[in-house]
Write a protein that holds these residues in place. Structure first.
Motif, short mmCIF file in Angstrom:
data_model
loop_
_atom_site.label_atom_id
_atom_site.label_comp_id
_atom_site.label_asym_id
_atom_site.label_seq_id
_atom_site.Cartn_x
_atom_site.Cartn_y
_atom_site.Cartn_z
N UNK A 314 0.82 -1.21 0.00
CA UNK A 314 0.00 0.00 0.00
C UNK A 314 0.85 1.27 0.00
N UNK A 315 2.07 1.15 0.50
CA UNK A 315 2.96 2.31 0.56
C UNK A 315 4.40 1.83 0.65
N UNK A 316 5.34 2.75 0.39
CA UNK A 316 6.75 2.45 0.62
C UNK A 316 7.33 3.57 1.47
N UNK A 317 8.47 3.30 2.08
CA UNK A 317 9.17 4.32 2.85
C UNK A 317 10.42 4.71 2.07
N UNK A 318 10.48 5.99 1.71
CA UNK A 318 11.59 6.49 0.89
C UNK A 318 11.95 7.89 1.35
N UNK A 319 13.22 8.15 1.54
CA UNK A 319 13.69 9.48 1.96
C UNK A 319 12.99 9.96 3.23
#
Length: 923
Positions: A314-319
């Protein structure tokens, strides 16, 4: 049975419609020798000739054959591409305001040039809507060559342009833009703009063609566009609640994956209350006490974040950010945020910086935005499955355009395995088999997580491959361009709206662009010939191997997404094959009752590694997909029903704003507002048919002083013999008109007119924002009315109308009060330029959970210096109504003794940032 027989005899309605287009196509073809004989200058001159015909009274339909013949020849001379007859049909369908369903590789981008050129001849502008900035820029440059050759101007709207640049792009004959940019520009034009010259879009919409129309008007239609501003920070509470959620056990909550809901059970409520007490957050016996509303809200959002939403799906973690993944395209939705604190709960879960929640300042759904166009058309490879929705919501018919060459792709039945492990083993073996035969393979997955799992399995077997998903979509065009090379393996997370064809042997244009960029002309020509020879040879190898093999790793909940994946194979008459590999552990199979199928397969003696293959399985899956599609359609329809209520009010406000900005004289409008305010004031303090001794003369005196800045002997009037309501009304009106005339004489008519216009617009904007917040609160709680056997939609309509009437009454009163009190200390009207908004605005895309968030700060809407020199009679500052708490706090503080008669709704002069009635004016 009878319908099938009739269809065989007479053909389908679609077939019959296609036949009616043949006459127009023949007319266009008949003009080809004449147009081909013209030199370049004569061909370009046809644009002026066609415009002249329109000016003399001919219609667009009258000049269609000549216009289409002109574009076809221009495309051949500029791009070396000649429109096929079926592309002419597609162009006619688009011109008529319909949806053209054309298979992948049939040249939809080129088709659009025909109706775009024809409709741009009117001079009212044509918008071509794409799904991302890359395609908008690419198509504006690529197809723009045709328009510029024929003397039309081309614009392109992408993120990051300022207002002046946007105005120039919108003023072009043809403008390419994404759906988001068009919608946000519309909202920004009607938010904090105080001069008609500041607005970037044309006054009226004309014609729009939506590329990937099913993706934009169906998939993304559940997600309204929102411009929002930050509210107060509560990040600490999210972190504290997040620490408690992992302590809940399975018996504490009920999970409904189908409905995307999670709720606490009775034991769960008790457990959560104890956890909150231990953490020092709950100071009463029940978390459902009125003072604990915020705790319940944060708890439910934290529960959703942990139990419903999965990282890398559903989502990713980036920066150090939580970025949503679009469930339909697999792309990262930069700047889009879930609302109602859900995004903050996800940020707390992932231990990244928590950003503030936002308040809605302006919003619109895609349904209502695109219905602003008098004429709308669309094109896609997959629209037939959603034809009823297009017809119901947008009034758009779908026409299936035949392919230029027959489709010979072989679509095999699905293979269903008992476990995911068996499925992936079979997938790897199928990929290895295809690579051995030099057959290119496109592997479709439903999530990033699945694509990376498959990638790791291929790496273990040392199989070279490319991965295309949200993490790498910057290189997507180049990855897709090489997907048709013999033996290539490409893993893609959803294939909607990629905009680049998979051509067997490789994409010549992309290879030339990539490999000859820094070469000298002679060297470049030799390299181009080499590339063409290599691609031709490679294409033959791929053709001999059976063409592109599309391998689906699971069924998506929407049939269109599966069809889009399949449609990548078998373009322009090429051979190809497709097959889906499924397991009973897949989400769709698991949610829709795979338990019975599992036990049945075990009884039938299905061995490990074996698959069940039958057309019945395909039909059962299709029915499951139809159920999900029907549910999603209901979500979109429900969203639209509620937004229609706001849309009626939005149109009134936005039309009123434009009229106010265009008006040269607002004196009568202001006078009408003042007179209506006086009438309402008298009506509320002097009951109809009452005696003077029953009048609320004390309150009437106070209100006249507060609103009209007039200290009148109202109490003495009430004691006069023969006094009645009409006489009081007449005296108040006469006194306020005289007061206004004196002020105009003192400040000057021109300065007064400019002050009236600016203040009226600022106050209107401020009250509209407050109204939107009230509607938000009403919308979120209205569902509870169903428990009392009342229809939530009807209740929402009724109460929203009452709120709107209240908005108009407050507008009249506030405008009257402000203009009655202010002192203007400027010598020139231009010094009364309205202030730029001080509160940072954020552009937002909502999701089905009512998503909201940031897309970066919107450009400042108003230019010029703040309203300087405006003061109350006693010297206290009179700040603009739309001033934020931050800017109000930055103002110099004024001693209490000098407050004077400050408006109740004005910012408090103490500099707290609160309204006067909530601060030093609190009763």
């Amino acid at each position: 049975m009878l319908s099938v027989l009739a269809k065989r005899l007479f053909g389908s309605a679609n077939d019959r419609y296609i036949k009616t287009l043949a006459k127009s196509v023949q007319e266009i073809n008949a003009l080809e020798p004449e147009v081909k004989a013209l030199d370049d200058e004569a061909l370009k001159a046809r644009t002026a000739w066609l415009k002249d015909r329109l000016a003399k009274g001919e219609t667009l339909d009258d000049i269609l054959p000549d216009a289409f013949a002109t574009v076809r020849e221009a495309a051949f001379r500029v791009l070396g591409q000649r429109h096929f007859d079926v592309q002419l049909m597609g162009g006619i369908v688009l011109h008529r305001g319909m949806i053209a369903e054309m298979k992948t590789g049939e040249g939809k981008t080129l088709v659009a040039t025909l109706p775009v050129y024809l409709n741009a001849l009117s001079g009212d502008g044509v918008h071509v809507v794409t799904v991302n900035d890359y395609l908008a820029q690419r198509d504006a440059e690529w197809m723009g060559q045709i328009y510029r050759f024929l003397g039309l101007t081309v614009g392109c709207i992408v993120h990051g342009l300022n207002d002046i640049e946007r105005q120039k792009q919108y003023a072009a004959d043809v403008t390419y833009a994404t759906n988001n940019e068009l919608g946000f520009d519309y909202l920004r034009d009607n938010l904090n703009k105080y001069d008609i010259r500041q607005m970037v879009q044309r006054e009226k919409f004309n014609f729009a063609i939506v590329d990937e129309v099913d993706s934009i008007l169906v998939d993304e239609a559940r997600t309204p566009l929102i411009i929002s501003g930050p509210t107060e920070d509560s990040s600490e509470l999210y972190i504290k609640i997040d620490a408690l959620i992992p302590h809940l056990v399975a018996a504490d909550f009920e999970l409904d994956e189908k409905g995307r809901q999670v709720t606490l059970t009775e034991p769960g409520v008790e457990h959560m209350e104890q956890l909150l007490k231990d953490a020092g957050l709950l100071r009463s016996d029940s978390m459902y006490d009125i003072q604990n509303v915020a705790l319940v809200h944060h708890t439910m959002q934290g529960l959703k974040a942990h139990k419903l939403f999965q990282r890398d799906r559903d989502y990713i973690v980036k920066d150090n950010k939580v970025i949503i993944i679009d469930e339909f395209t697999g792309r990262m939705m930069e700047g889009r945020r879930y609302s109602e604190g859900l995004h903050q709960a996800l940020e707390a879960k992932e231990r990244v910086q928590i950003q503030n929640e936002n308040q809605t300042l302006a919003s619109i759904t895609f349904q209502n935005f695109f219905r602003l166009y008098p004429k709308l058309a669309g094109m896609t490879g997959t629209a037939m499955t959603e034809a009823p929705e297009f017809s119901d919501i947008y009034g758009l018919d779908v026409i299936e355009i035949p392919t230029n060459l027959p489709t010979i792709r072989k679509d095999d039945d699905d293979q269903v395995f008992r476990t995911a492990k068996e499925k992936y083993t079979a997938i790897i073996e199928a990929i290895i088999d295809a690579r051995t035969r030099k057959q290119p393979v496109l592997v479709g997955t439903a999530s990033i997580e699945k694509s990376e799992l498959l990638s790791s399995m291929l790496k273990q077997r040392h199989i070279p491959h490319q991965v295309l998903n949200a993490r790498y979509h910057e290189q997507e065009a180049y990855i897709i361009a090489d997907a048709g090379v013999p033996g290539a393996v490409t893993i893609a997370t959803n294939m909607a709206g990629r905009g680049t064809d998979i051509q067997l042997g490789g994409n010549i244009d992309m290879r030339i662009r990539r490999e000859t960029e820094a070469m000298e002309e002679a060297q470049r020509k030799a390299k181009i010939e080499q590339i063409k020879a290599e691609v031709a040879s490679a294409k033959q190898v791929a053709l001999d191997a059976g063409g592109l093999f599309v391998l689906g790793t699971e069924r998506h909940e929407s049939r269109r997404i599966d069809n889009q994946l399949r449609g990548r194979s078998g373009r322009q008459g090429d051979p190809g094959a497709s097959r889906f590999y499924l397991s009973l552990e897949d989400d769709l199979m698991r949610i829709f009752g795979s338990e019975r199928m599992d036990s049945m397969l075990q009884k039938l003696g299905l061995k490990e590694g074996e698959a069940i293959v039958h057309s019945w399985v395909n039909k059962a899956l299709e029915k499951a997909q139809q159920k999900v599609e029907a549910r999603n359609f209901e979500i979109r329809k429900n969203l639209l029903k509620f937004d229609n209520v706001m849309n009626d009010q939005r149109k009134v406000i936005y039309e009123q704003r434009r009229e106010l900005m265009q008006a040269e004289e607002l004196g009568q409008t202001i006078a009408d507002m003042r007179h209506e305010t006086i009438h309402a004031l008298v009506e509320s303090t002097i009951p109809k048919g009452s005696y003077p001794e029953q009048w609320e003369v004390g309150r009437l005196h106070e209100e006249v002083l507060r609103i009209l800045a007039l200290d009148l002997p109202v109490e003495a009037w009430a004691k006069e013999e023969g006094i009645d309501v009409d006489m009081v009304l007449e005296r108040l009106t006469e006194a306020s008109d005289k007061h206004t005339a004196e002020r105009e004489l003192r400040f000057g008519a021109e300065i007064m007119r400019k002050a009236e216009q600016n203040l009226l617009l600022q106050i209107l904007d401020h009250l509209w924002k407050e109204h939107l917040l009230a509607l938000d609160h009403l919308r979120h709680g209205i569902g509870l009315r169903a428990y009392s056997q009342r229809d939530p939609l009807n209740e929402y309509r009724r109460e929203a109308f009452e709120l709107f009437e209240g908005l108009l009454a407050r507008l009249r009163e506030t405008v009257t009060s402000v203009l009655s009190h202010i002192e203007i200390r400027v010598s020139r009207p231009e010094d009364l330029a309205p202030p730029a908004p001080s509160t940072p605005m954020r552009e937002t895309r909502q999701d089905p959970a009512l998503a909201e968030g940031a897309n970066g700060a919107a450009p400042a809407a108003a230019s010029g210096s703040p309203v300087v020199g405006m003061a109350r009679p006693n010297g206290g500052a009179a700040r603009p109504m739309a001033m934020s708490a931050a800017s109000a706090a930055a103002q110099p503080r004024v001693p209490e003794s000098q407050f004077g008669k400050v408006q109740r709704n004005a910012p408090c002069p103490c500099g707290s940032g609160k309204k006067f009635k909530q601060c030093h004016g609190k009763v």
